[in-house]
Design an enzyme around this catalytic site. Structure first.
Site, PDB file in Angstrom:
ATOM      1  N   GLU A 114      -3.739   6.302   5.743  1.00 23.72           N
ATOM      2  CA  GLU A 114      -4.510   7.039   4.735  1.00 23.72           C
ATOM      3  C   GLU A 114      -5.906   7.417   5.211  1.00 23.72           C
ATOM      4  OE1 GLU A 114      -3.905   3.830   4.674  1.00 23.72           O
ATOM      5  OE2 GLU A 114      -5.489   2.667   3.705  1.00 23.72           O
ATOM      6  N   CYS A 119      -1.510  -2.797   4.923  1.00 18.75           N
ATOM      7  CA  CYS A 119      -2.481  -3.828   5.301  1.00 18.75           C
ATOM      8  C   CYS A 119      -2.379  -5.039   4.385  1.00 18.75           C
ATOM      9  CB  CYS A 119      -3.888  -3.229   5.352  1.00 18.75           C
ATOM     10  SG  CYS A 119      -5.034  -4.226   6.332  1.00 18.75           S
ATOM     11  N   HIS A 154      -3.694   1.818   8.865  1.00 19.38           N
ATOM     12  CA  HIS A 154      -4.126   2.623   7.714  1.00 19.38           C
ATOM     13  C   HIS A 154      -3.919   4.126   7.928  1.00 19.38           C
ATOM     14  CE1 HIS A 154      -6.057  -0.595   5.420  1.00 19.38           C
ATOM     15  NE2 HIS A 154      -6.407  -1.105   6.581  1.00 19.38           N
TER      16      HIS A 154
END
Lengths: 79, 233
Positions: free
Chosen positions: B206, B87, B204
């Site tokens: 994660e 990002c 993302h």
């Protein structure tokens, strides 16, 4: 010494913000607006009176940080 | 896997990233402040997380890319060390010259925060070995400037050398302008550096690593990295 660095998008790079502003101006009825490209202006105060030094410093500033030369052009003016 | 997460003022996804790294690799990552000039000795993986470094002033990632720690990150990448940039991290990596191109305003000028679908283009990289080539994963995205742009030569080189890691697609893996929500060139969502050791991506992974969140599709990236270093050890 006062100076100005103007950063503009290279031609051919899509500028959605400029397009949105263009649309807004047209909807406001501002006549004759053909197109809008958005850029940035940096007013910079340079120490000392050496114009050549100032131009070199501004070029360095533009190349290293102020402009992303992948998509932007810059113009330096010592005022 | 010894990982280091670089922290800049205004970054806000560093704790999500650290949590995921610990959860999956078992090792606690070291948080490295931007003003540092070196990475911890023996760092395997450097992560540049997401957020809004310096409030996106000037251009997204532009100021963070010139922070003192970035020389150490460039040196790490120069030695072939792995760098994961997510990002705002992707924007920083592009501004720092670790990856080509630039992330421009989303085509529709909107900040888009929702789950999207990514096709994994290849599985033979340390970052994507946890997936199958062609697999479609669902991960969240949250950005206003993720519209990947580069000159035609760069795009041709990225495509020709297989350096597109992820692409925005429909749930069935087909490329469709409707699913390329930010207008990226060739629906590019993530790219690899020339040597394949730096990955930049806008979404993302994660944030999708635990079943309680509703999807574990992001897990493969971190599990793959962890396996990569376990095997190397």
């Amino acid at each position: 010494m006062k100076a100005r660095v103007t950063v503009t998008l290279k031609s051919g790079v899509l500028d959605p913000q400029g397009k949105a502003i263009e649309g807004a101006l047209k909807s406001l009825g501002v006549s004759g607006v053909a197109s809008v490209r958005q850029g940035k202006v940096f007013d910079i105060e340079i120490e000392g009176g050496d114009k050549a030094h100032a131009e070199a410093a501004l070029k360095e500033a533009a190349e290293k940080l102020l402009a992303n030369t992948v998509i932007e052009n810059y113009r330096i003016e010592v005022l | 896997m010894k990982s280091a997460v670089v922290v800049f003022p205004g970054i806000n996804r560093e704790r999500d990233m650290a949590r995921t790294l610990k959860l999956i690799s078992g090792g606690e990552p070291v948080m490295v402040w931007h003003a540092e000039t070196s990475l911890p000795a023996g760092t395997d993986l450097v992560v540049i997380p997401g957020g809004f470094s310096y409030g996106d002033y000037l251009r997204c990632g532009a100021i963070a890319a010139r922070a003192p720690i970035m020389d150490a990150v460039r040196a790490h990448a120069g030695r072939g060390g792995l760098v994961l940039a997510v990002c705002n991290g992707f924007q920083i990596a592009c501004e720092a010259g670790l990856l080509p191109g630039v992330l421009m305003r989303n085509a529709q000028l909107k900040f888009i925060c929702r789950d999207i679908f990514l096709k994994v283009e290849r599985s033979d990289t340390p970052f994507t070995r946890g997936y199958n080539a062609g697999q479609v994963i669902r991960v969240p995205t949250a950005h206003g400037e993720g519209n990947y742009v580069a000159d035609a030569d760069t795009i041709a080189r990225l495509e020709g050398d297989g350096r597109v890691a992820f692409r925005y697609t429909a749930p069935d893996g087909s490329v469709d302008p409707q699913w390329n929500f930010n207008g990226s060139t060739n629906a590019i969502a993530g790219i690899l550096s020339e040597r394949g050791n730096v990955l930049g991506m806008m979404p993302h992974p994660e944030n999708h690593v635990e079943a309680s969140i509703g999807s574990t599709d992001g897990r493969g990236l971190f599990a793959g990295l962890s396996d990569h270093f376990r095997q190397a050890a």
